[in-house]
Design a protein around this motif. Structure first.
Motif, PDB file in Angstrom:
ATOM      1  N   GLN A 199       0.857  -1.179   0.000  1.00  0.00           N
ATOM      2  CA  GLN A 199       0.000   0.000   0.000  1.00  0.00           C
ATOM      3  C   GLN A 199       0.897   1.235   0.000  1.00  0.00           C
ATOM      4  N   ASP A 200       0.517   2.231  -0.768  1.00  0.00           N
ATOM      5  CA  ASP A 200       1.269   3.477  -0.767  1.00  0.00           C
ATOM      6  C   ASP A 200       1.064   4.184   0.569  1.00  0.00           C
ATOM      7  N   ILE A 201       2.159   4.596   1.190  1.00  0.00           N
ATOM      8  CA  ILE A 201       2.085   5.342   2.453  1.00  0.00           C
ATOM      9  C   ILE A 201       2.669   6.729   2.204  1.00  0.00           C
ATOM     10  N   PRO A 202       1.840   7.774   2.198  1.00  0.00           N
ATOM     11  CA  PRO A 202       2.352   9.132   1.976  1.00  0.00           C
ATOM     12  C   PRO A 202       3.409   9.516   3.012  1.00  0.00           C
ATOM     13  N   ASP A 203       4.337  10.363   2.620  1.00  0.00           N
ATOM     14  CA  ASP A 203       5.438  10.753   3.508  1.00  0.00           C
ATOM     15  C   ASP A 203       4.936  11.360   4.811  1.00  0.00           C
ATOM     16  N   ASP A 204       3.887  12.186   4.734  1.00  0.00           N
ATOM     17  CA  ASP A 204       3.420  12.840   5.956  1.00  0.00           C
ATOM     18  C   ASP A 204       2.781  11.848   6.924  1.00  0.00           C
ATOM     19  N   VAL A 205       2.195  10.785   6.379  1.00  0.00           N
ATOM     20  CA  VAL A 205       1.616   9.746   7.245  1.00  0.00           C
ATOM     21  C   VAL A 205       2.731   8.976   7.940  1.00  0.00           C
ATOM     22  N   TRP A 206       3.791   8.652   7.202  1.00  0.00           N
ATOM     23  CA  TRP A 206       4.900   7.920   7.831  1.00  0.00           C
ATOM     24  C   TRP A 206       5.642   8.797   8.841  1.00  0.00           C
ATOM     25  N   GLN A 207       5.737  10.069   8.551  1.00  0.00           N
ATOM     26  CA  GLN A 207       6.338  10.989   9.522  1.00  0.00           C
ATOM     27  C   GLN A 207       5.507  11.050  10.794  1.00  0.00           C
ATOM     28  N   ALA A 208       4.186  11.003  10.651  1.00  0.00           N
ATOM     29  CA  ALA A 208       3.317  10.973  11.830  1.00  0.00           C
ATOM     30  C   ALA A 208       3.549   9.695  12.632  1.00  0.00           C
ATOM     31  N   PHE A 209       3.704   8.577  11.928  1.00  0.00           N
ATOM     32  CA  PHE A 209       4.029   7.310  12.592  1.00  0.00           C
ATOM     33  C   PHE A 209       5.315   7.445  13.406  1.00  0.00           C
ATOM     34  N   GLU A 210       6.367   7.940  12.779  1.00  0.00           N
ATOM     35  CA  GLU A 210       7.655   8.053  13.463  1.00  0.00           C
ATOM     36  C   GLU A 210       7.566   8.983  14.669  1.00  0.00           C
ATOM     37  N   SER A 211       6.823  10.062  14.540  1.00  0.00           N
ATOM     38  CA  SER A 211       6.679  11.010  15.655  1.00  0.00           C
ATOM     39  C   SER A 211       5.929  10.361  16.816  1.00  0.00           C
ATOM     40  N   LEU A 212       4.872   9.597  16.506  1.00  0.00           N
ATOM     41  CA  LEU A 212       4.104   8.942  17.570  1.00  0.00           C
ATOM     42  C   LEU A 212       4.936   7.872  18.276  1.00  0.00           C
ATOM     43  N   VAL A 213       5.749   7.147  17.510  1.00  0.00           N
ATOM     44  CA  VAL A 213       6.635   6.161  18.134  1.00  0.00           C
ATOM     45  C   VAL A 213       7.624   6.854  19.065  1.00  0.00           C
ATOM     46  N   GLU A 214       8.191   7.977  18.621  1.00  0.00           N
ATOM     47  CA  GLU A 214       9.128   8.737  19.458  1.00  0.00           C
ATOM     48  C   GLU A 214       8.447   9.250  20.732  1.00  0.00           C
ATOM     49  N   LEU A 215       7.156   9.506  20.648  1.00  0.00           N
ATOM     50  CA  LEU A 215       6.407   9.988  21.804  1.00  0.00           C
ATOM     51  C   LEU A 215       5.971   8.848  22.733  1.00  0.00           C
ATOM     52  N   GLY A 216       6.324   7.607  22.368  1.00  0.00           N
ATOM     53  CA  GLY A 216       6.078   6.481  23.266  1.00  0.00           C
ATOM     54  C   GLY A 216       4.956   5.550  22.872  1.00  0.00           C
ATOM     55  N   PHE A 217       4.345   5.766  21.721  1.00  0.00           N
ATOM     56  CA  PHE A 217       3.247   4.895  21.289  1.00  0.00           C
ATOM     57  C   PHE A 217       3.829   3.713  20.505  1.00  0.00           C
ATOM     58  N   ASN A 218       4.455   2.812  21.246  1.00  0.00           N
ATOM     59  CA  ASN A 218       5.195   1.697  20.625  1.00  0.00           C
ATOM     60  C   ASN A 218       4.776   0.327  21.144  1.00  0.00           C
ATOM     61  N   GLU A 219       3.657   0.250  21.847  1.00  0.00           N
ATOM     62  CA  GLU A 219       3.273  -1.002  22.510  1.00  0.00           C
ATOM     63  C   GLU A 219       2.816  -2.081  21.548  1.00  0.00           C
ATOM     64  N   HIS A 220       2.414  -1.714  20.341  1.00  0.00           N
ATOM     65  CA  HIS A 220       1.880  -2.687  19.388  1.00  0.00           C
ATOM     66  C   HIS A 220       2.826  -2.946  18.215  1.00  0.00           C
ATOM     67  N   LEU A 221       4.059  -2.443  18.324  1.00  0.00           N
ATOM     68  CA  LEU A 221       5.014  -2.650  17.245  1.00  0.00           C
ATOM     69  C   LEU A 221       5.502  -4.096  17.199  1.00  0.00           C
ATOM     70  N   ILE A 222       5.861  -4.558  16.005  1.00  0.00           N
ATOM     71  CA  ILE A 222       6.304  -5.937  15.874  1.00  0.00           C
ATOM     72  C   ILE A 222       7.801  -6.083  16.113  1.00  0.00           C
ATOM     73  N   ASN A 223       8.522  -4.969  16.191  1.00  0.00           N
ATOM     74  CA  ASN A 223       9.919  -5.005  16.612  1.00  0.00           C
ATOM     75  C   ASN A 223      10.264  -3.640  17.159  1.00  0.00           C
ATOM     76  N   SER A 224      11.401  -3.513  17.797  1.00  0.00           N
ATOM     77  CA  SER A 224      11.776  -2.235  18.411  1.00  0.00           C
ATOM     78  C   SER A 224      12.148  -1.236  17.350  1.00  0.00           C
ATOM     79  N   GLN A 225      11.758   0.001  17.587  1.00  0.00           N
ATOM     80  CA  GLN A 225      12.083   1.093  16.669  1.00  0.00           C
ATOM     81  C   GLN A 225      13.225   1.928  17.233  1.00  0.00           C
TER      82      GLN A 225
END
Length: 216
Positions: free
Chosen positions: A190-216
């Motif tokens: 699936q195409d993931i727009p850059d701004d959506v992936w940037q939002a993902f990375e920002s949320l992970v940095e903010l601690g929303f990582n409980e459902h990830l399949i590996n460590s970021q």
């Protein structure tokens, strides 16, 4: 901070929604979970005449262990029956534990029953629409599908069973799976727009990582 998290989360939430226009189909296929609102939405679709039968697919997952007296599919089927869906219009697949199994086990069940739907309405939670579509198209690509979910906004979605933080954690994890699962053969890209992936990375940095399949 709260407004930043909300803005980032809404961007990811909106990406997961496909906003498909529904048409009458051969089958309503429900991917079960801990959210009974999905069962209610599916039952309403049946009662509105969108398909002649419903398949509920789901065993007992990590989030539903001990939640229902039986499988997710059996619990969802009871909700639908209570809302007026005839029991003869309900099929139950009670063994699957992930999205891929939902699809493969339901395919086998329908074949066993002599059913071969051409068009299906997939019913899922809002933040799992896109991954459900991507997985289905990888596992059972010869069918025509539409994806729908309960018409609930991001702000209205949290309830006594799933918190605001839970929703963000799960949909962040689903976005990671959309990116990584095609390489493993689980789903189509699936195409993931850059701004959506940037939002993902920002949320992970903010601690929303409980459902990830590996460590970021």
């Amino acid at each position: 901070m709260a407004s930043q998290v909300h803005s980032l989360a809404k961007k990811v939430w909106n990406y997961h929604l496909l906003n498909d226009q529904l048409e009458k189909s051969d089958c309503i296929f429900v991917l079960c979970s801990n959210d009974i609102r999905v069962a209610e939405h599916a039952a309403k679709l049946y009662l509105d005449g969108y398909a002649p039968y419903i398949v509920f697919s789901g065993g007992v997952g990590e989030l539903t262990s001990g939640m229902f007296s039986g499988s997710e599919a059996e619990a969802f089927a009871l909700v639908a029956a209570d809302m007026g869906v005839p029991k003869e219009s309900i099929l139950i697949e009670p063994q699957s534990t992930n999205t891929g199994e939902n699809i493969l086990f339901t395919k086998a069940l329908l074949e066993e029953k002599g059913l071969d739907p051409t068009t299906l309405i997939l019913v899922q939670k809002p933040f799992m629409e896109r991954r459900t579509y991507a997985t289905f198209m990888q596992q059972w690509p010869v069918k025509q599908v539409m994806v729908t979910s309960p018409p609930i906004s991001f702000d209205e979605y949290p309830n006594e069973l799933i918190t605001y933080s839970d929703v963000i954690n799960v949909m962040v994890g689903d976005l990671q799976r959309i990116k990584e699962y095609p390489v493993l053969g689980y789903s189509m890209p699936q195409d993931i727009p850059d701004d959506v992936w940037q939002a993902f990375e920002s949320l992970v940095e903010l601690g929303f990582n409980e459902h990830l399949i590996n460590s970021q």
